[in-house]
Design a protein around this motif. Structure first.
Motif, PDB file in Angstrom:
ATOM      1  N   VAL A 194       0.864  -1.181   0.000  1.00 38.81           N
ATOM      2  CA  VAL A 194       0.000   0.000   0.000  1.00 38.81           C
ATOM      3  C   VAL A 194       0.898   1.228   0.000  1.00 38.81           C
ATOM      4  O   VAL A 194       1.817   1.327   0.813  1.00 38.81           O
ATOM      5  CB  VAL A 194      -0.929   0.027   1.230  1.00 38.81           C
ATOM      6  N   THR A 195       0.618   2.148  -0.925  1.00 38.83           N
ATOM      7  CA  THR A 195       1.378   3.395  -1.006  1.00 38.83           C
ATOM      8  C   THR A 195       0.410   4.556  -0.927  1.00 38.83           C
ATOM      9  O   THR A 195      -0.544   4.634  -1.707  1.00 38.83           O
ATOM     10  CB  THR A 195       2.181   3.473  -2.322  1.00 38.83           C
ATOM     11  N   LEU A 196       0.635   5.455   0.018  1.00 35.17           N
ATOM     12  CA  LEU A 196      -0.138   6.689   0.153  1.00 35.17           C
ATOM     13  C   LEU A 196       0.792   7.836  -0.206  1.00 35.17           C
ATOM     14  O   LEU A 196       1.951   7.846   0.218  1.00 35.17           O
ATOM     15  CB  LEU A 196      -0.656   6.854   1.587  1.00 35.17           C
ATOM     16  N   THR A 197       0.288   8.798  -0.992  1.00 30.69           N
ATOM     17  CA  THR A 197       1.136   9.889  -1.444  1.00 30.69           C
ATOM     18  C   THR A 197       0.539  11.251  -1.075  1.00 30.69           C
ATOM     19  O   THR A 197       0.023  11.971  -1.929  1.00 30.69           O
ATOM     20  CB  THR A 197       1.356   9.789  -2.968  1.00 30.69           C
ATOM     21  N   PRO A 198       0.607  11.617   0.213  1.00 31.24           N
ATOM     22  CA  PRO A 198       0.145  12.947   0.609  1.00 31.24           C
ATOM     23  C   PRO A 198       1.180  13.994   0.208  1.00 31.24           C
ATOM     24  O   PRO A 198       2.323  13.643  -0.128  1.00 31.24           O
ATOM     25  CB  PRO A 198       0.033  12.842   2.132  1.00 31.24           C
ATOM     26  N   PRO A 199       0.801  15.283   0.230  1.00 26.91           N
ATOM     27  CA  PRO A 199       1.766  16.328  -0.124  1.00 26.91           C
ATOM     28  C   PRO A 199       3.034  16.290   0.733  1.00 26.91           C
ATOM     29  O   PRO A 199       4.105  16.655   0.270  1.00 26.91           O
ATOM     30  CB  PRO A 199       0.995  17.630   0.104  1.00 26.91           C
ATOM     31  N   ALA A 200       2.929  15.808   1.969  1.00 27.00           N
ATOM     32  CA  ALA A 200       4.080  15.793   2.874  1.00 27.00           C
ATOM     33  C   ALA A 200       5.100  14.720   2.531  1.00 27.00           C
ATOM     34  O   ALA A 200       6.205  14.718   3.071  1.00 27.00           O
ATOM     35  CB  ALA A 200       3.601  15.605   4.312  1.00 27.00           C
ATOM     36  N   GLY A 201       4.767  13.786   1.651  1.00 24.81           N
ATOM     37  CA  GLY A 201       5.721  12.740   1.289  1.00 24.81           C
ATOM     38  C   GLY A 201       5.067  11.371   1.236  1.00 24.81           C
ATOM     39  O   GLY A 201       4.056  11.131   1.868  1.00 24.81           O
TER      40      GLY A 201
ATOM     41  N   LEU B 138       4.220   7.467   1.733  1.00 24.30           N
ATOM     42  CA  LEU B 138       4.225   6.477   2.807  1.00 24.30           C
ATOM     43  C   LEU B 138       4.001   5.106   2.179  1.00 24.30           C
ATOM     44  O   LEU B 138       3.074   4.927   1.391  1.00 24.30           O
ATOM     45  CB  LEU B 138       3.098   6.757   3.807  1.00 24.30           C
ATOM     46  N   ARG B 139       4.853   4.157   2.533  1.00 24.52           N
ATOM     47  CA  ARG B 139       4.704   2.805   1.987  1.00 24.52           C
ATOM     48  C   ARG B 139       4.682   1.802   3.132  1.00 24.52           C
ATOM     49  O   ARG B 139       5.439   1.933   4.092  1.00 24.52           O
ATOM     50  CB  ARG B 139       5.878   2.448   1.079  1.00 24.52           C
ATOM     51  N   TRP B 140       3.817   0.814   2.986  1.00 19.56           N
ATOM     52  CA  TRP B 140       3.835  -0.304   3.913  1.00 19.56           C
ATOM     53  C   TRP B 140       3.305  -1.530   3.219  1.00 19.56           C
ATOM     54  O   TRP B 140       2.705  -1.445   2.155  1.00 19.56           O
ATOM     55  CB  TRP B 140       3.100   0.000   5.214  1.00 19.56           C
ATOM     56  N   SER B 141       3.571  -2.683   3.812  1.00 19.71           N
ATOM     57  CA  SER B 141       3.074  -3.928   3.238  1.00 19.71           C
ATOM     58  C   SER B 141       2.581  -4.822   4.361  1.00 19.71           C
ATOM     59  O   SER B 141       2.931  -4.636   5.532  1.00 19.71           O
ATOM     60  CB  SER B 141       4.165  -4.636   2.425  1.00 19.71           C
ATOM     61  N   CYS B 142       1.759  -5.808   3.972  1.00 23.25           N
ATOM     62  CA  CYS B 142       1.216  -6.728   4.958  1.00 23.25           C
ATOM     63  C   CYS B 142       0.917  -8.056   4.281  1.00 23.25           C
ATOM     64  O   CYS B 142       0.939  -8.168   3.059  1.00 23.25           O
ATOM     65  CB  CYS B 142      -0.048  -6.154   5.598  1.00 23.25           C
ATOM     66  N   THR B 143       0.617  -9.041   5.084  1.00 23.03           N
ATOM     67  CA  THR B 143       0.242 -10.346   4.547  1.00 23.03           C
ATOM     68  C   THR B 143      -1.160 -10.245   3.947  1.00 23.03           C
ATOM     69  O   THR B 143      -1.928  -9.337   4.304  1.00 23.03           O
ATOM     70  CB  THR B 143       0.226 -11.415   5.648  1.00 23.03           C
ATOM     71  N   PRO B 144      -1.513 -11.156   3.059  1.00 23.10           N
ATOM     72  CA  PRO B 144      -2.882 -11.156   2.537  1.00 23.10           C
ATOM     73  C   PRO B 144      -3.933 -11.274   3.648  1.00 23.10           C
ATOM     74  O   PRO B 144      -4.982 -10.619   3.591  1.00 23.10           O
ATOM     75  CB  PRO B 144      -2.903 -12.367   1.603  1.00 23.10           C
TER      76      PRO B 144
END
Length: 134
Positions: free
Chosen positions: A30-37, A39-45
């Motif tokens: 999952v990647t979130l792209t707010p103006p501040a920069g 954010l990436r994270w991942s998880c198991t299904p």
């Protein structure tokens, strides 16, 4: 069209969800792209499914919350789908009246069920009153 997700300042936050590669430890990214920069994270299904289920429950609670706030009814007036007010989600799964006693089957947000008996006039405070039949 935006994602519908905003940051604390109201700026749109684009979201990208991608499956990881197949293998012994599959992941969902999952990647979130707010103006501040970014954010990436991942998880198991399994964790992704649990998050999705929690988001669905929260969305339903938000959409169905009473604008007037909690309402109190007698136990004998409970209906399937009513949600008890409190820290944890408790939804009426079934109601059976036996004379002056009402037997209520509750379902937790995690899917567990249990039954409790009340006097028909016992006051129960509801967060949400589901309209419909008993």
């Amino acid at each position: 069209m935006g994602s519908g997700i905003t940051d604390a300042d109201g700026h749109d936050v684009p979201v990208a969800v991608t499956p990881g590669e197949a293998g012994p430890d599959p992941r969902v990214s999952v990647t979130l792209t707010p103006p501040a920069g970014e954010l990436r994270w991942s998880c198991t299904p399994a964790a992704a499914r649990e998050l999705a289920a929690a988001l669905v429950r929260a969305a339903e609670e938000s959409e169905n919350a009473s604008a007037d706030g909690p309402v109190t009814v007698g136990a004998g007036e409970l209906r399937r789908g009513d949600v008890r007010d409190g820290d944890r989600a408790m939804t009426v799964d079934g109601v059976r009246t036996d004379g002056p006693t009402v037997h209520v089957t509750w379902r937790s947000g995690a899917g567990r069920t249990w039954s409790q008996s009340y006097d028909v006039d016992t006051a129960i405070t509801l967060r949400r009153r589901l309209s419909g039949s008993r």
